[in-house]
Design a protein around this motif. Structure first.
Motif, PDB file in Angstrom:
ATOM      1  N   SER A   1       0.849  -1.187   0.000  1.00  0.00           N
ATOM      2  CA  SER A   1       0.000   0.000   0.000  1.00  0.00           C
ATOM      3  C   SER A   1       0.885   1.237   0.000  1.00  0.00           C
ATOM      4  CB  SER A   1      -0.900   0.012   1.230  1.00  0.00           C
ATOM      5  OG  SER A   1      -1.618   1.227   1.278  1.00  0.00           O
ATOM      6  N   THR A   2       0.633   2.117  -0.945  1.00  0.00           N
ATOM      7  CA  THR A   2       1.368   3.381  -0.968  1.00  0.00           C
ATOM      8  C   THR A   2       0.674   4.421  -0.094  1.00  0.00           C
ATOM      9  OG1 THR A   2       0.188   4.030  -2.966  1.00  0.00           O
ATOM     10  CG2 THR A   2       2.323   2.968  -3.249  1.00  0.00           C
ATOM     11  N   ASP A   3      -0.530   4.090   0.387  1.00  0.00           N
ATOM     12  CA  ASP A   3      -1.287   5.009   1.236  1.00  0.00           C
ATOM     13  C   ASP A   3      -1.607   4.300   2.546  1.00  0.00           C
ATOM     14  OD1 ASP A   3      -2.840   6.953   2.353  1.00  0.00           O
ATOM     15  OD2 ASP A   3      -4.404   6.901   0.815  1.00  0.00           O
ATOM     16  N   VAL A   4      -0.632   4.247   3.447  1.00  0.00           N
ATOM     17  CA  VAL A   4      -0.795   3.491   4.689  1.00  0.00           C
ATOM     18  C   VAL A   4      -1.839   4.095   5.619  1.00  0.00           C
ATOM     19  CG1 VAL A   4       1.491   2.465   4.636  1.00  0.00           C
ATOM     20  CG2 VAL A   4       1.159   4.659   5.776  1.00  0.00           C
ATOM     21  N   LEU A   5      -2.211   5.343   5.440  1.00  0.00           N
ATOM     22  CA  LEU A   5      -3.214   5.977   6.288  1.00  0.00           C
ATOM     23  C   LEU A   5      -4.638   5.761   5.777  1.00  0.00           C
ATOM     24  CD1 LEU A   5      -1.374   9.340   7.061  1.00  0.00           C
ATOM     25  CD2 LEU A   5      -1.462   7.254   8.440  1.00  0.00           C
ATOM     26  N   ALA A   6      -4.795   5.179   4.597  1.00  0.00           N
ATOM     27  CA  ALA A   6      -6.128   4.981   4.018  1.00  0.00           C
ATOM     28  C   ALA A   6      -7.007   4.103   4.899  1.00  0.00           C
ATOM     29  CB  ALA A   6      -6.017   4.371   2.628  1.00  0.00           C
ATOM     30  N   CYS A   7      -6.436   3.153   5.596  1.00  0.00           N
ATOM     31  CA  CYS A   7      -7.230   2.260   6.444  1.00  0.00           C
ATOM     32  C   CYS A   7      -7.891   3.011   7.597  1.00  0.00           C
ATOM     33  CB  CYS A   7      -6.361   1.134   6.984  1.00  0.00           C
ATOM     34  SG  CYS A   7      -5.808   0.026   5.688  1.00  0.00           S
ATOM     35  N   ALA A   8      -7.369   4.182   7.945  1.00  0.00           N
ATOM     36  CA  ALA A   8      -7.922   4.966   9.043  1.00  0.00           C
ATOM     37  C   ALA A   8      -9.055   5.890   8.584  1.00  0.00           C
ATOM     38  CB  ALA A   8      -6.820   5.786   9.704  1.00  0.00           C
ATOM     39  N   THR A   9      -9.350   5.928   7.290  1.00  0.00           N
ATOM     40  CA  THR A   9     -10.413   6.786   6.776  1.00  0.00           C
ATOM     41  C   THR A   9     -11.727   6.011   6.715  1.00  0.00           C
ATOM     42  OG1 THR A   9     -10.028   6.189   4.461  1.00  0.00           O
ATOM     43  CG2 THR A   9      -8.726   8.026   5.351  1.00  0.00           C
ATOM     44  N   PRO A  10     -12.860   6.701   6.676  1.00  0.00           N
ATOM     45  CA  PRO A  10     -14.157   6.001   6.611  1.00  0.00           C
ATOM     46  C   PRO A  10     -14.295   5.082   5.397  1.00  0.00           C
ATOM     47  CG  PRO A  10     -14.485   8.307   7.187  1.00  0.00           C
ATOM     48  CD  PRO A  10     -13.029   8.145   6.829  1.00  0.00           C
ATOM     49  N   SER A  11     -13.735   5.468   4.256  1.00  0.00           N
ATOM     50  CA  SER A  11     -13.861   4.618   3.053  1.00  0.00           C
ATOM     51  C   SER A  11     -12.824   3.507   3.035  1.00  0.00           C
ATOM     52  CB  SER A  11     -13.737   5.461   1.792  1.00  0.00           C
ATOM     53  OG  SER A  11     -12.464   6.074   1.731  1.00  0.00           O
ATOM     54  N   GLY A  12     -11.777   3.622   3.836  1.00  0.00           N
ATOM     55  CA  GLY A  12     -10.736   2.588   3.877  1.00  0.00           C
ATOM     56  C   GLY A  12      -9.898   2.581   2.618  1.00  0.00           C
ATOM     57  N   LEU A  13      -9.129   1.540   2.455  1.00  0.00           N
ATOM     58  CA  LEU A  13      -8.314   1.360   1.257  1.00  0.00           C
ATOM     59  C   LEU A  13      -9.216   0.764   0.188  1.00  0.00           C
ATOM     60  CD1 LEU A  13      -5.450   1.485   0.044  1.00  0.00           C
ATOM     61  CD2 LEU A  13      -5.141  -0.869   0.833  1.00  0.00           C
ATOM     62  N   THR A  14      -9.482   1.513  -0.865  1.00  0.00           N
ATOM     63  CA  THR A  14     -10.474   1.079  -1.860  1.00  0.00           C
ATOM     64  C   THR A  14      -9.886   0.253  -2.995  1.00  0.00           C
ATOM     65  OG1 THR A  14     -10.236   3.173  -3.029  1.00  0.00           O
ATOM     66  CG2 THR A  14     -11.999   3.019  -1.371  1.00  0.00           C
ATOM     67  N   SER A  15      -8.591   0.349  -3.225  1.00  0.00           N
ATOM     68  CA  SER A  15      -7.978  -0.477  -4.264  1.00  0.00           C
ATOM     69  C   SER A  15      -6.476  -0.560  -4.029  1.00  0.00           C
ATOM     70  CB  SER A  15      -8.257   0.079  -5.660  1.00  0.00           C
ATOM     71  OG  SER A  15      -7.612   1.324  -5.825  1.00  0.00           O
ATOM     72  N   THR A  16      -5.906  -1.610  -4.534  1.00  0.00           N
ATOM     73  CA  THR A  16      -4.464  -1.804  -4.456  1.00  0.00           C
ATOM     74  C   THR A  16      -4.089  -2.880  -5.467  1.00  0.00           C
ATOM     75  OG1 THR A  16      -2.587  -2.160  -2.979  1.00  0.00           O
ATOM     76  CG2 THR A  16      -4.526  -3.547  -2.625  1.00  0.00           C
ATOM     77  N   ALA A  17      -2.825  -3.108  -5.652  1.00  0.00           N
ATOM     78  CA  ALA A  17      -2.363  -4.119  -6.595  1.00  0.00           C
ATOM     79  C   ALA A  17      -1.033  -4.662  -6.127  1.00  0.00           C
ATOM     80  CB  ALA A  17      -2.218  -3.517  -7.997  1.00  0.00           C
ATOM     81  N   GLY A  18      -0.691  -5.832  -6.596  1.00  0.00           N
ATOM     82  CA  GLY A  18       0.593  -6.411  -6.240  1.00  0.00           C
ATOM     83  C   GLY A  18       0.799  -7.746  -6.918  1.00  0.00           C
ATOM     84  N   PRO A  19       2.008  -8.269  -6.832  1.00  0.00           N
ATOM     85  CA  PRO A  19       2.305  -9.547  -7.484  1.00  0.00           C
ATOM     86  C   PRO A  19       1.682 -10.715  -6.726  1.00  0.00           C
ATOM     87  CG  PRO A  19       4.175  -8.806  -6.213  1.00  0.00           C
ATOM     88  CD  PRO A  19       3.161  -7.715  -6.140  1.00  0.00           C
ATOM     89  N   PHE A  20       1.463 -11.831  -7.436  1.00  0.00           N
ATOM     90  CA  PHE A  20       1.009 -13.044  -6.781  1.00  0.00           C
ATOM     91  C   PHE A  20       1.652 -14.250  -7.455  1.00  0.00           C
ATOM     92  CE2 PHE A  20      -1.989 -12.471 -10.203  1.00  0.00           C
ATOM     93  CZ  PHE A  20      -2.247 -13.760 -10.665  1.00  0.00           C
ATOM     94  N   LEU A  21       1.719 -15.334  -6.731  1.00  0.00           N
ATOM     95  CA  LEU A  21       2.340 -16.552  -7.229  1.00  0.00           C
ATOM     96  C   LEU A  21       1.468 -17.728  -6.826  1.00  0.00           C
ATOM     97  CD1 LEU A  21       4.800 -18.139  -8.390  1.00  0.00           C
ATOM     98  CD2 LEU A  21       5.704 -18.148  -6.062  1.00  0.00           C
ATOM     99  N   ILE A  22       1.110 -18.555  -7.792  1.00  0.00           N
ATOM    100  CA  ILE A  22       0.346 -19.781  -7.517  1.00  0.00           C
ATOM    101  C   ILE A  22       1.214 -20.957  -7.919  1.00  0.00           C
ATOM    102  CG2 ILE A  22      -1.682 -21.151  -8.091  1.00  0.00           C
ATOM    103  CD1 ILE A  22      -3.168 -18.535  -8.607  1.00  0.00           C
TER     104      ILE A  22
END
Length: 84
Positions: free
Chosen positions: A60-81
Motif C-alpha cells: 500500500s502506498t497510502d498506509v493511512l487509508a485504512c484509518a479513513t471512513p472509506s478505507g483502502l479502496t484499491s491496491t495491486a501487487g504480485p502473486f504466485l500460484i
C-alpha cells in the motif's frame, strides 16, 4: 486421423475444473505491506492429490487509508500460484 479415418483431427482434451480447500495466513507489516499465503490440497480436477500454494503480496502506498471512513479502496501487487 481419428480412429484410423484420414482427414479427421481429434480435438485437444478439455481441462477439468479444479477445486481445492485452503488455510490462509495474513501478515500485516509496519511498512504497509500485506502478505497473504494460502495453502491446501487440490480435491478434484487434473491436479487432484497435489498441494496448491497461493502467495499474494500487496504494497500500500497510502498506509493511512485504512484509518479513513472509506478505507483502502484499491491496491495491486504480485502473486504466485504453485501446484506441487
Amino acid at each position: 486421423m481419428l480412429n484410423g479415418v484420414p482427414g479427421r483431427v481429434r480435438p485437444p482434451p478439455r481441462p477439468r475444473a479444479e477445486a481445492f480447500t485452503c488455510t490462509s495466513t495474513l501478515a500485516l507489516r509496519p511498512d504497509g505491506t500485506t502478505v497473504l499465503v494460502s495453502t491446501g490440497p487440490v480435491t478434484s480436477g487434473d491436479h487432484a492429490g497435489h498441494t496448491i500454494t497461493n502467495t499474494v503480496v500487496i504494497t500500500s502506498t497510502d498506509v493511512l487509508a485504512c484509518a479513513t471512513p472509506s478505507g483502502l479502496t484499491s491496491t495491486a501487487g504480485p502473486f504466485l500460484i504453485s501446484i506441487l
